[in-house]
Design a protein around this motif. Structure first.
Motif, PDB file in Angstrom:
ATOM      1  N   GLU A   1       3.021  14.820   2.027  1.00  0.00           N
ATOM      2  CA  GLU A   1       2.192  13.621   2.141  1.00  0.00           C
ATOM      3  C   GLU A   1       0.708  13.913   1.913  1.00  0.00           C
ATOM      4  O   GLU A   1      -0.099  12.996   1.813  1.00  0.00           O
ATOM      5  N   PHE A   2       0.356  15.207   1.833  1.00  0.00           N
ATOM      6  CA  PHE A   2      -1.032  15.571   1.529  1.00  0.00           C
ATOM      7  C   PHE A   2      -1.367  15.241   0.068  1.00  0.00           C
ATOM      8  O   PHE A   2      -2.529  15.133  -0.308  1.00  0.00           O
ATOM      9  N   PHE A   3      -0.324  15.080  -0.754  1.00  0.00           N
ATOM     10  CA  PHE A   3      -0.508  14.922  -2.200  1.00  0.00           C
ATOM     11  C   PHE A   3      -0.174  13.492  -2.643  1.00  0.00           C
ATOM     12  O   PHE A   3       0.294  12.678  -1.846  1.00  0.00           O
TER      13      PHE A   3
ATOM     14  N   TRP B   1       0.820  -1.221   0.000  1.00  0.00           N
ATOM     15  CA  TRP B   1       0.000   0.000   0.000  1.00  0.00           C
ATOM     16  C   TRP B   1       0.848   1.263   0.000  1.00  0.00           C
ATOM     17  O   TRP B   1       0.460   2.298  -0.555  1.00  0.00           O
ATOM     18  N   ASN B   2       2.039   1.188   0.610  1.00  0.00           N
ATOM     19  CA  ASN B   2       2.829   2.401   0.803  1.00  0.00           C
ATOM     20  C   ASN B   2       3.494   2.908  -0.484  1.00  0.00           C
ATOM     21  O   ASN B   2       4.094   3.978  -0.483  1.00  0.00           O
ATOM     22  N   LEU B   3       3.371   2.166  -1.576  1.00  0.00           N
ATOM     23  CA  LEU B   3       4.050   2.555  -2.817  1.00  0.00           C
ATOM     24  C   LEU B   3       3.275   3.598  -3.626  1.00  0.00           C
ATOM     25  O   LEU B   3       3.810   4.195  -4.546  1.00  0.00           O
ATOM     26  N   LEU B   4       1.998   3.777  -3.285  1.00  0.00           N
ATOM     27  CA  LEU B   4       1.188   4.780  -4.010  1.00  0.00           C
ATOM     28  C   LEU B   4       0.146   5.323  -3.038  1.00  0.00           C
ATOM     29  O   LEU B   4      -0.796   4.617  -2.688  1.00  0.00           O
ATOM     30  N   THR B   5       0.341   6.536  -2.587  1.00  0.00           N
ATOM     31  CA  THR B   5      -0.507   7.030  -1.495  1.00  0.00           C
ATOM     32  C   THR B   5      -0.937   8.486  -1.686  1.00  0.00           C
ATOM     33  O   THR B   5      -0.297   9.265  -2.400  1.00  0.00           O
ATOM     34  N   VAL B   6      -2.035   8.829  -0.999  1.00  0.00           N
ATOM     35  CA  VAL B   6      -2.438  10.213  -0.734  1.00  0.00           C
ATOM     36  C   VAL B   6      -2.802  10.206   0.744  1.00  0.00           C
ATOM     37  O   VAL B   6      -3.933   9.932   1.109  1.00  0.00           O
TER      38      VAL B   6
END
Ligand code: ACO
Length: 330
Positions: free
Chosen positions: A215-217, A192-197
């Motif tokens: 990390e907001f983006f 999950w951590n490889l593509l986040t908003v």
């Protein structure tokens, strides 16, 4: 025998503002040449200031309802896929119902990032199985620019805004444009951590007075995403075809998630589907996440690339990771 799970209407909407690679060159240190060779993207659409996810969804919904020849009042459910809702509460589907001028509908959002539309189709299939008379608006929509970091050249050149919708019901005395033959979905939460908003979520709260950080983006490990996207989409497409006693040769049109031309070409090659049977519009819109498949599906349908009798394979991959494939018959 009438088939269940039919698509009665298609629609899409993209914002008016076209942003070319040349304009992206004025925002970050990049070039048309870099973007074109790495991604195939030439331009994308940006929502106007004040234009929210529900506004884009509304236009796609109106187009799909008109194509289906039904009034919004006849809808029983609205299923909306997005990772960029108008707000945390209420969900975006209920805001769309208000903008359509209807009430007392069952309204829910689905978040499966770029796989959102395929996940929403499965939710819709479940609703139609439970409620044979249901009439469902299934809409996938993103204002990704609301969560794009325009200081990060590795992501900001990739994304755009848009919406696509279908009206679904079980077949009665109405013309079916297409029906869902089968759906396969999957995910791998370990990645999950490889593509986040992340920002603003309960694990990454934004406190009063604080400024939004990176990390907001959208944050993405591009190479890792690329690698997993091609492998997972190939496997799920092969499995779905095999389950239905079909081979890639039996597919008339392949509509993969429009994230990157190199991923699309790599996938076509692995599945041995020639590029003349692959629908591509990533050059015009970039990656619109959940909206990518229904925009492409509607364009393919309206342009005549899909004809009656055709078998169409959809596949997508996105944050989670989530991925899926859908087999449609026209
Ligand atoms: N313009 C110019 N140079 C750039 C840009 C840019 N916009 N972005 C990165 N670069 C530079 C990097 O800094 C790096 O420079 P360096 O070698 O001096 O360090 C170089 O280009 C190569 O960077 P990489 O990230 O290794 O480039 P890569 O070839 O992997 O391409 C890309 C990047 C296009 C993001 C690719 O990894 C990709 O397509 N990944 C998949 C992303 C995707 O499809 N996501 C969608 C699925 S999920 C969803 O839809 C939300």
């Amino acid at each position: 025998m009438p088939s269940p799970y039919i698509i009665a209407g298609f629609g899409y909407y993209v914002p008016e503002r076209v942003v070319t690679n040349a304009e992206m060159e004025t925002l970050v240190e990049t070039s048309d040449e870099w973007i074109t060779t790495r991604t195939g993207i030439k331009e994308r659409r940006f929502a106007a200031p004040g234009q929210a996810t529900s506004d884009l969804a509304l236009e796609a919904a109106k187009a799909a309802l008109a194509d289906a020849g039904i009034n919004a009042g006849e809808l029983t459910h609205i299923v909306l896929a997005t990772l960029t809702p108008d707000c945390y509460c209420p969900n975006a589907a209920v805001i769309v119902s208000e903008k359509l001028g209807v009430s007392e509908k069952v309204c829910l959002d689905v978040n499966a990032a770029c796989s959102g539309f395929l996940y929403a189709l499965e939710v819709t299939r479940g609703l139609l199985a439970l409620h044979p008379d249901a009439v469902v608006l299934t809409v996938a929509v993103e204002v990704l620019t609301s969560r794009t970091n325009f200081d990060d050249r590795t992501t900001c050149v990739l994304f755009g805004d848009g919406a696509g919708a279908v009206v679904m019901r079980n077949q009665k005395n109405i013309a079916a444009k297409a029906s869902i033959r089968d759906i396969a979905l999957s995910s791998n939460g370990a990645l999950w951590n490889l593509l986040t908003v992340k920002g603003g979520g309960s694990a990454f709260p934004l406190r009063r007075g604080e400024q939004a950080g990176d990390e907001f983006f959208i944050q993405m490990a591009g190479r890792e995403v690329y690698k997993h996207a091609v492998r997972y989409m190939e496997t799920i497409c092969r499995d779905l075809l095999a389950k239905n006693n079909l081979t890639p040769d039996d597919i008339n049109l392949f509509i993969p998630h429009q994230a990157n031309l190199r991923i699309i070409e790599g996938l076509g090659k692995r599945l041995e589907i020639s590029m003349d049977k692959v629908f591509v519009n990533v050059q015009k819109y970039g990656n619109t996440s959940a909206a990518s498949i229904p925009i492409a599906l509607t364009e393919a349908y309206q342009s005549g690339a899909i004809r009656p009798g055709h078998r169409v394979l959809l596949t997508s991959f996105g944050g989670g990771f989530t991925w899926g494939a859908v087999l449609l018959e026209f």
